[in-house]
Design a protein around this motif. Structure first.
Motif, PDB file in Angstrom:
ATOM      1  N   PRO A  44      19.788  34.221  13.714  1.00  0.00           N
ATOM      2  CA  PRO A  44      18.496  33.530  13.583  1.00  0.00           C
ATOM      3  C   PRO A  44      18.394  32.299  14.465  1.00  0.00           C
ATOM      4  O   PRO A  44      17.352  32.050  15.069  1.00  0.00           O
ATOM      5  CB  PRO A  44      18.445  33.144  12.106  1.00  0.00           C
ATOM      6  N   TYR A  45      19.473  31.525  14.569  1.00  0.00           N
ATOM      7  CA  TYR A  45      19.390  30.309  15.382  1.00  0.00           C
ATOM      8  C   TYR A  45      19.158  30.666  16.854  1.00  0.00           C
ATOM      9  O   TYR A  45      18.286  30.104  17.522  1.00  0.00           O
ATOM     10  CB  TYR A  45      20.661  29.463  15.240  1.00  0.00           C
ATOM     11  N   PHE A 101      17.846  33.306  17.992  1.00  0.00           N
ATOM     12  CA  PHE A 101      16.532  33.916  18.150  1.00  0.00           C
ATOM     13  C   PHE A 101      15.440  32.855  18.249  1.00  0.00           C
ATOM     14  O   PHE A 101      14.498  32.976  19.031  1.00  0.00           O
ATOM     15  CB  PHE A 101      16.259  34.843  16.961  1.00  0.00           C
ATOM     16  N   GLU A 102      15.593  31.801  17.464  1.00  0.00           N
ATOM     17  CA  GLU A 102      14.580  30.739  17.471  1.00  0.00           C
ATOM     18  C   GLU A 102      14.728  29.823  18.675  1.00  0.00           C
ATOM     19  O   GLU A 102      13.808  29.098  19.012  1.00  0.00           O
ATOM     20  CB  GLU A 102      14.708  29.889  16.205  1.00  0.00           C
ATOM     21  N   GLY A 119      17.312  19.678  24.676  1.00  0.00           N
ATOM     22  CA  GLY A 119      16.759  19.268  23.388  1.00  0.00           C
ATOM     23  C   GLY A 119      15.397  19.864  23.098  1.00  0.00           C
ATOM     24  O   GLY A 119      14.836  19.629  22.033  1.00  0.00           O
ATOM     25  N   ARG A 129      28.947  30.915  20.691  1.00  0.00           N
ATOM     26  CA  ARG A 129      27.849  31.196  19.754  1.00  0.00           C
ATOM     27  C   ARG A 129      26.935  32.205  20.423  1.00  0.00           C
ATOM     28  O   ARG A 129      26.864  32.258  21.658  1.00  0.00           O
ATOM     29  CB  ARG A 129      27.090  29.919  19.397  1.00  0.00           C
ATOM     30  N   GLU A 168      30.162  23.966  24.688  1.00  0.00           N
ATOM     31  CA  GLU A 168      28.857  23.395  24.361  1.00  0.00           C
ATOM     32  C   GLU A 168      28.616  22.049  25.064  1.00  0.00           C
ATOM     33  O   GLU A 168      27.573  21.838  25.693  1.00  0.00           O
ATOM     34  CB  GLU A 168      28.769  23.232  22.838  1.00  0.00           C
ATOM     35  N   GLU A 170      15.813  14.230  20.609  1.00  0.00           N
ATOM     36  CA  GLU A 170      17.068  14.112  19.855  1.00  0.00           C
ATOM     37  C   GLU A 170      17.727  15.444  20.112  1.00  0.00           C
ATOM     38  O   GLU A 170      17.232  16.469  19.674  1.00  0.00           O
ATOM     39  CB  GLU A 170      16.776  13.908  18.362  1.00  0.00           C
ATOM     40  N   ALA A 171      18.819  15.418  20.885  1.00  0.00           N
ATOM     41  CA  ALA A 171      19.427  16.682  21.279  1.00  0.00           C
ATOM     42  C   ALA A 171      19.590  17.586  20.065  1.00  0.00           C
ATOM     43  O   ALA A 171      20.160  17.182  19.057  1.00  0.00           O
ATOM     44  CB  ALA A 171      20.785  16.421  21.927  1.00  0.00           C
ATOM     45  N   ALA A 172      19.037  18.776  20.145  1.00  0.00           N
ATOM     46  CA  ALA A 172      19.095  19.679  18.997  1.00  0.00           C
ATOM     47  C   ALA A 172      20.536  20.061  18.717  1.00  0.00           C
ATOM     48  O   ALA A 172      21.254  20.445  19.637  1.00  0.00           O
ATOM     49  CB  ALA A 172      18.270  20.923  19.282  1.00  0.00           C
ATOM     50  N   PRO A 173      20.948  19.944  17.481  1.00  0.00           N
ATOM     51  CA  PRO A 173      22.332  20.312  17.178  1.00  0.00           C
ATOM     52  C   PRO A 173      22.501  21.808  17.340  1.00  0.00           C
ATOM     53  O   PRO A 173      21.599  22.577  17.019  1.00  0.00           O
ATOM     54  CB  PRO A 173      22.505  19.895  15.726  1.00  0.00           C
ATOM     55  N   ALA A 174      23.653  22.211  17.849  1.00  0.00           N
ATOM     56  CA  ALA A 174      23.874  23.626  18.115  1.00  0.00           C
ATOM     57  C   ALA A 174      24.424  24.310  16.875  1.00  0.00           C
ATOM     58  O   ALA A 174      25.274  25.166  16.961  1.00  0.00           O
ATOM     59  CB  ALA A 174      24.826  23.789  19.280  1.00  0.00           C
ATOM     60  N   LYS A 175      23.978  23.895  15.717  1.00  0.00           N
ATOM     61  CA  LYS A 175      24.483  24.578  14.526  1.00  0.00           C
ATOM     62  C   LYS A 175      23.413  25.528  14.009  1.00  0.00           C
ATOM     63  O   LYS A 175      22.241  25.456  14.380  1.00  0.00           O
ATOM     64  CB  LYS A 175      24.887  23.559  13.462  1.00  0.00           C
ATOM     65  N   LYS A 176      23.870  26.409  13.170  1.00  0.00           N
ATOM     66  CA  LYS A 176      22.942  27.431  12.714  1.00  0.00           C
ATOM     67  C   LYS A 176      21.986  26.831  11.680  1.00  0.00           C
ATOM     68  O   LYS A 176      22.388  26.044  10.834  1.00  0.00           O
ATOM     69  CB  LYS A 176      23.715  28.578  12.066  1.00  0.00           C
ATOM     70  N   VAL A 177      20.750  27.199  11.783  1.00  0.00           N
ATOM     71  CA  VAL A 177      19.812  26.783  10.761  1.00  0.00           C
ATOM     72  C   VAL A 177      19.147  28.036  10.203  1.00  0.00           C
ATOM     73  O   VAL A 177      18.881  28.979  10.922  1.00  0.00           O
ATOM     74  CB  VAL A 177      18.728  25.834  11.341  1.00  0.00           C
ATOM     75  N   SER A 203      16.316  30.243   9.205  1.00  0.00           N
ATOM     76  CA  SER A 203      14.937  30.288   9.671  1.00  0.00           C
ATOM     77  C   SER A 203      14.378  31.668   9.435  1.00  0.00           C
ATOM     78  O   SER A 203      15.100  32.651   9.388  1.00  0.00           O
ATOM     79  CB  SER A 203      14.867  29.934  11.151  1.00  0.00           C
ATOM     80  N   SER A 204      13.087  31.723   9.323  1.00  0.00           N
ATOM     81  CA  SER A 204      12.475  33.015   9.051  1.00  0.00           C
ATOM     82  C   SER A 204      12.312  33.782  10.357  1.00  0.00           C
ATOM     83  O   SER A 204      12.278  33.204  11.440  1.00  0.00           O
ATOM     84  CB  SER A 204      11.109  32.787   8.408  1.00  0.00           C
ATOM     85  N   GLN A 205      12.208  35.045  10.281  1.00  0.00           N
ATOM     86  CA  GLN A 205      12.030  35.887  11.466  1.00  0.00           C
ATOM     87  C   GLN A 205      10.556  36.171  11.677  1.00  0.00           C
ATOM     88  O   GLN A 205       9.774  36.094  10.755  1.00  0.00           O
ATOM     89  CB  GLN A 205      12.736  37.219  11.231  1.00  0.00           C
ATOM     90  N   HIS A 206      10.236  36.512  12.942  1.00  0.00           N
ATOM     91  CA  HIS A 206       8.879  37.009  13.087  1.00  0.00           C
ATOM     92  C   HIS A 206       8.932  38.515  13.017  1.00  0.00           C
ATOM     93  O   HIS A 206       9.790  39.120  13.553  1.00  0.00           O
ATOM     94  CB  HIS A 206       8.201  36.660  14.420  1.00  0.00           C
TER      95      HIS A 206
END
Ligand SMILES: [Cu+2]
Lengths: 281, 404
Positions: free
Chosen positions: A127-128, A130-131, A152, A176, A244, B392-399, B401-404
């Motif tokens: 999911p991450y 994909f988004e 960012g 990842r 990363e 703010e640099a987006a953290p590269a961790k999984k979040v 989230s819903s799918q389309h």
């Protein structure tokens, strides 16, 4: 003398099997970047497993049929006084050699579905990833043009003012799953990463999400796997998989050089703040 | 048998072709040029590294692991190998931009022999620097068929590849441009076939005392007296022009930093774009679509006497090919998309094209405004590319989230 023919056909099969057996040691097998030529992506290794499964099935079949062929040639060789027997076939044999391969095919079809779904079905994507597609890759006769979102930010379908651009030089973060959007500017191309076992056609008019994951740092080949015109053979690029932090650093540098205004630091005294980029290519 | 002969004919050892302009000279006038080129540049299979030029041909390195580097001139040879493999089919053996693929391409591959290159960091009228050409090879020329060759310098042992090619290209360009310079020297000495014929005809009519013999005797004398000096002088001039561009003074550098492309700056830029001094809109059109009024004019062919006009309306480049001003709304920049690239295009013009230099007309602030405006056109003039501070640099961790 006539037996020589059965030996000849046997030898052909033996050479074929021996060549395949020797291939990995002779570097004729998978591209070697990792120990043993393993895929440098988890899904790639599953694809390899499927490949080996099919290879085992076909090898067993091949060796069996060839051995049988050689045996029959040897044993039932023409001889003075021997007469041929005519047959209209065997119903049960035909049923067997239809049903057994059909069963094997069905098994392969079902068995590979999970790998296929992981690779192609969007609801199974990470999911991450994909988004947050890391880039848009546009195939064009005869090069790969890459557009990253600014560090960012999220990639938008339309070019944004702060997007970053490169050509034939695609960097990705390691460890990842990463997804990118694949497009074509002109004709059919195919995005092929041999070391990661990723292959996806780029179709004009379509934007195709593709994901993969690299488990090894380093530079890997990117080639076009669809004959796309006279320059197809030179449609090559390079993938660089980095940690990363290094990847983020790379994007920052790219941004600096892309927004370079060419003012030498010495001349810039008193001027308002703007990024100082390096001048050399 | 015939088949074999046919095959043999297809791969004669490559030769540097003579310029069409050289062929317009009488045989006697052509001879010294052919000889000078042979002696100082050789043929593709027999390269001669003329020390007069400031190119790095490769000094002999007797300790190199690679035996081919034991002899001086190895860089030129390696450059040739790479050029032959990757560039020849478009740019041609002699760099005349007329390889077998060229006729299918628009714009045409560069003819290096004019010594003119479009996308440079140097002042108006100057040659490109080594790094300019290398940049072109790394990035290709987006929007044209000139590809990127960045992979050639990847991988161990390949780091220098593009430098080798660039030096070979500069050498080819010097060779071709020297030929052209010598042609004009000899034309000035009266060596053109057409001119000789005309003078002979006049002599026959009794309008002058010229006869073929007297004309040829004069020509031979002029060549004997003047050619050697002309050769040395032309070559020195050329060598200087290539050396000069490596000096920092030759590089176009803005003195003030780029103005932040806010609405004010974009508005000022638009005013300049439409103004009488800059006249950008005359070529690029009021909306930047590349369809300004000058694209409908019939233009004079430069250096024609009496003046002739191109058959087709619109702009033409120095090679006589019709061309359109860039559609600035497309966001494709052939010479690179860095602000400094666009600054340089405006300051020094695009060499070999009708896009003029504005360095003397506009000051730095004005150039930045018009660059900001030009760069905003793909975004409907609303914003211009500028590296905004990342939120703010987006953290590269999984979040989740819903799918389309
Ligand atoms: Cu392709």
């Amino acid at each position: 003398m006539r037996k020589a023919w059965s030996l000849f056909f046997l030898a052909a099969a033996v050479v074929a099997v021996a060549a395949c057996w020797a291939a990995p040691g002779m570097h004729w097998w998978f591209p070697q970047k990792s120990p043993g030529g393993h895929a440098v992506s988890p899904l790639g290794n599953q694809i390899d497993d499927l490949f080996y499964l099919i290879l085992v099935i076909t090898s067993v079949t091949f060796i069996g049929t060839q051995a049988m062929l050689a045996f029959v040639l040897w044993k039932y060789e023409a001889a003075p006084g021997r007469r041929s027997a005519f047959t209209h076939g065997s119903h049960s044999l035909e049923v067997i050699w239809s049903v057994v391969p059909a069963g094997i095919m069905l098994f392969i079809a079902l068995y590979q579905m999970d790998v296929w779904a992981r690779y192609r079905i969007q609801s199974r994507f990470d999911p991450y990833a994909f988004e947050h597609p890391i880039a848009e890759v546009t195939a064009r006769q005869f090069e790969w043009r890459i557009r990253y979102p600014a560090p960012g930010k999220t990639l938008q379908a339309k070019p944004q003012p702060d997007d970053l651009y490169t050509v034939n030089d695609f960097h990705i973060p390691l460890g990842r799953p990463v997804m990118f959007q694949l497009r074509s500017d002109d004709v059919l191309h195919s995005f092929f990463l041999p070391h990661h076992r990723v292959k996806q056609d780029a179709v004009p008019g379509m934007t195709i999400p593709v994901w993969f994951e690299s488990t090894q740092t380093g530079e890997f080949e990117l080639v076009c796997a669809e004959l796309c015109g006279w320059g197809h053979y030179k449609m090559r690029g390079q993938i660089t998989a980095q940690r990363e932090e290094e990847f983020q650093e790379y994007l920052k540098k790219l941004s600096q050089s892309q927004f370079d205004d060419g003012v030498l630091a010495a001349n810039a005294a008193g001027a308002q703040q703007a990024p100082a980029g390096e001048e050399k290519p | 048998m015939g088949l074999f002969a046919g095959c043999g004919d297809q791969h004669p050892s490559p030769r540097f072709a003579l310029n069409k302009k050289t062929l317009e000279l009488d045989k006697i006038a052509r001879e010294p040029i052919v000889k000078a080129l042979q002696e100082n540049f050789g043929e593709p299979n027999r390269l001669i590294a003329w020390q007069k030029f400031p190119f790095d041909y490769g000094v002999a390195d007797p300790k190199a692991a690679d035996a081919s580097r034991h002899e001086a001139g190895w860089r030129l040879k390696e450059g040739r190998e790479l050029y032959m493999r990757h560039c020849l089919h478009c740019h041609g053996v002699s760099g005349d931009g007329d390889g077998p693929t060229a006729r299918f391409l628009n714009p045409r591959p560069r003819d290096y022999r004019a010594g003119v290159f479009k996308f440079t960091s140097t002042l108006s009228g100057l040659k490109p620097s080594h790094d300019d050409l290398k940049r072109t090879l790394q990035n290709g020329i987006p929007g044209t068929t000139m590809p990127s060759f960045i992979v050639l310098e990847k991988g161990p042992g390949n780091e220098e590849n593009l430098d080798l090619i660039v030096d070979y290209v500069r050498w080819l360009s010097a060779r071709g441009e020297l030929e052209l310079k010598l042609v004009s020297e000899l034309a000035a000495m009266g060596g053109r076939k057409s001119e000789i014929e005309q003078r002979v005809a006049e002599g026959k009519k009794g309008e002058s005392s010229d006869t073929l013999e007297s004309i040829m005797a004069d020509l031979k004398k002029s060549i004997a007296d003047g050619f050697a000096d002309a050769l040395q002088e032309s070559a020195s001039d050329l060598a200087d022009s290539w050396a000069r561009v490596e000096q920092p003074e030759s590089v176009v550098r803005p003195k003030v930093k780029r103005t932040r492309p806010d609405q004010e700056s974009i508005k000022r830029g638009r005013a300049i774009f439409l103004s009488k001094e800059a006249k950008c809109a005359d070529c690029h059109g009021p909306a930047g679509l590349g369809n300004g009024s000058l694209t409908e004019d019939f233009w004079d062919i430069p250096n024609t006497n009496p003046v002739q006009k191109y058959k087709r309306p619109g702009l033409h480049d120095a090679w006589g090919e019709p061309q359109m001003p860039r559609n600035l709304t497309s966001g494709v920049y052939r010479g690179g998309r860095r602000p400094v690239d666009l600054y340089r295009r405006v300051f020094a013009g695009i060499k070999g094209t009708q896009m003029p230099a504005f360095g003397t007309v506009l000051n730095d602030a004005q150039i930045w405004d018009v660059v900001n405006y030009a760069m905003s056109l793909p975004f409907h003039g609303e914003q211009s590319p500028y590296p905004e501070e990342a939120p703010e640099a987006a953290p590269a961790k999984k979040v989740a989230s819903s799918q389309h």
